[in-house]
Design a protein around this motif. Sequence first.
Motif, PDB file in Angstrom:
ATOM      1  N   PRO A 460      41.154  37.159  39.131  1.00 14.27           N
ATOM      2  CA  PRO A 460      42.322  38.068  39.049  1.00 14.27           C
ATOM      3  C   PRO A 460      42.656  38.439  37.616  1.00 14.27           C
ATOM      4  O   PRO A 460      43.083  39.572  37.349  1.00 14.27           O
ATOM      5  N   TRP A 461      42.478  37.498  36.672  1.00  9.90           N
ATOM      6  CA  TRP A 461      42.780  37.833  35.279  1.00  9.90           C
ATOM      7  C   TRP A 461      41.777  38.861  34.733  1.00  9.90           C
ATOM      8  O   TRP A 461      42.170  39.784  33.988  1.00  9.90           O
ATOM      9  N   LEU A 462      40.517  38.704  35.086  1.00 12.04           N
ATOM     10  CA  LEU A 462      39.527  39.704  34.645  1.00 12.04           C
ATOM     11  C   LEU A 462      39.818  41.090  35.231  1.00 12.04           C
ATOM     12  O   LEU A 462      39.730  42.118  34.543  1.00 12.04           O
ATOM     13  N   ALA A 463      40.170  41.123  36.531  1.00 10.60           N
ATOM     14  CA  ALA A 463      40.485  42.417  37.167  1.00 10.60           C
ATOM     15  C   ALA A 463      41.672  43.069  36.485  1.00 10.60           C
ATOM     16  O   ALA A 463      41.707  44.282  36.238  1.00 10.60           O
ATOM     17  N   GLY A 464      42.700  42.265  36.166  1.00  8.92           N
ATOM     18  CA  GLY A 464      43.864  42.829  35.476  1.00  8.92           C
ATOM     19  C   GLY A 464      43.509  43.361  34.100  1.00  8.92           C
ATOM     20  O   GLY A 464      44.011  44.408  33.663  1.00  8.92           O
ATOM     21  N   GLY A 465      42.621  42.640  33.394  1.00  6.61           N
ATOM     22  CA  GLY A 465      42.214  43.116  32.065  1.00  6.61           C
ATOM     23  C   GLY A 465      41.458  44.425  32.126  1.00  6.61           C
ATOM     24  O   GLY A 465      41.698  45.341  31.327  1.00  6.61           O
ATOM     25  N   PHE A 466      40.535  44.527  33.112  1.00  2.99           N
ATOM     26  CA  PHE A 466      39.800  45.779  33.259  1.00  2.99           C
ATOM     27  C   PHE A 466      40.731  46.922  33.626  1.00  2.99           C
ATOM     28  O   PHE A 466      40.590  48.058  33.162  1.00  2.99           O
TER      29      PHE A 466
END
Length: 611
Positions: A460-466
């Motif tokens: 979820p953190w990677l998706a939010g960053g992208f």
Amino acid sequence: MLNTPLLRAALGVLLLSIGLAVQAADLTARVDRTRINANETVSLQLVAEGDTQGEPDLSPLSRDFDILSRGQSKTTSIVNGRMSSTREWTIELAPKHPGVLRIPSLTLGQSQSQPVTVEVVTGSANIASTGNKPLFLKEEVSEHTPYVQQAFDYRIKVYFRQPPQRAALSDPVAENATIQQVGDDRSYDEYVDGVLYRVIERRYRVTPLQSGPLTIASPRLEAMVLDTSRRARRDPFADLDEAFGGSMFQGFPNIAGFGQSTRRIIERADDVTLEVRPQPAESGSIWLPATSVQIADEWTPNPPVFKVGEPVTRTLTLTVEGATSAQLPNLDTGTLEGAQVYPDQPKSEDLAGTAAPTAVKTFKTAIVPTRAGRLTLPEIRLPWWDTKADLPRVAVVPARTVEVAGGPAPSPAPDVQPPPVGSSQTAEPTTAAPEPKSPAVMVPAPAQSPGSGTGSGIWPWLAGGFGFAWLATLVWWLRERRVRRDSARDSAKLSPSIGGLRGLDRSAARRRIEKACLDNDPRAARQALILWGQAMWGEASPNGLNALALRFDDADALEVLTEIDRAIYAPPGSSWDGSAVWSRLGPLLDRAGALMDEGDEGPLPELYPRA
């Protein structure tokens, strides 16, 4: 000493070469007129190509003609290192009696000319008035009762026996019609009442803009011609010619204007008045007068293969004979269910070198099927009016049903396998979903902490960053797009070019037109009008004022624009009231701009109003 074998051999070779040259000569005979009065003379010209010797035998002429005078000239030219020569004899003949007289075949060495027939009549009443003129004009039209907006040809022919000096030909003029020159001038020979004339033909295309009487004013020809009514000066070499036996200065080139009198003449052809017919009531909403209409249907690839998601290009080519490209309408291709349609901008052009006005318009469309099965392309119909048969007709492209194949099947999702022992990946625990029970209530599971081994982990953190990076990129792109648009707008204000921003360039072009009119400069006004048209319609802009007049839905526009063209080609010293022209032209430009702005929000208005 002179009678040596070597000298005799050289003389023999020389005589043989002369005989071969005479034998290779080509002798041509022609007369300036084939029909004359009994008290007139005819000029016979004999032309021999090649290195000839001797004189032609003129004794056969004495049967029906008296030889009044004779002369000859010789021309030698060198082209690409090859030398060629031509000899010409001019014989003035007087007929001995009326009737059909025959100039027999004449000989020069081994060459012979073709016989020529001359008709000798009694009395001058049998000769047309044009037969005595050194220069005159004739006009021709291809249609005497055209329909409104039906293009037809107008030809003007200049006839002359001797090339005129400093000749200038104006253009024909007509109210409520556009006139445009087509192609280059043609030249050929033609006999008129037995007189041989050289003809220069110029062709124009006329399109009437409203029904009723149409008068085409003939062009005006101004030229300088030889004045045969005055006695020409005596040839300054005549006395020397006689003193030296009449051969020393024979064939000496004439000097233009030396020893000759000229006079200025102005010639016109007859004005032509036509009756332009209105659009017939049964012609329908689309008015396309023509002699032939064809629609070609082509595909890329050919034959077409229809698959879901793959584009196929369809090209429709409309070819119309008897109309101009500005008259060609768009084709109604209907709507397609089960496919996306991406049409290109239509392209139209007038074909050059055709006997009749011919125009072509091309429509390209990319079709992308969105579902498998049958796809029906609707019928295309274009009504037009056959001006030859005077009947309504319809050009039809039949409907077509094609089969659309399905797209490539989606690849199945791979089964999730547990990672091997020692792998650094963390497998999500999978449990079989329990069968729901009827009275049970679904309660959401409690949220897990990020550090929990059974949570979603870092994804979820990677998706939010992208997502945040994508939003930042979008904001930056919009900002750069706004900066480029503002920069282009500023440069358009400073640049006189007409590309890009329609509103600002159109206003600048309008100011140029106003300034040129107030400065009484018709040429600058014409150039500014062309720039204004380009700002209005871009690549589809008209090329001249006549074509620009077709874009206005107002009969007064043609009169105003024609007045500008007349002022440009008016004789020196003519006055032009640019202020009065601007008072009529300004409202027309404003009205056309308002219609264009309204057209951006809805369908385009009809290009050609009904008469």
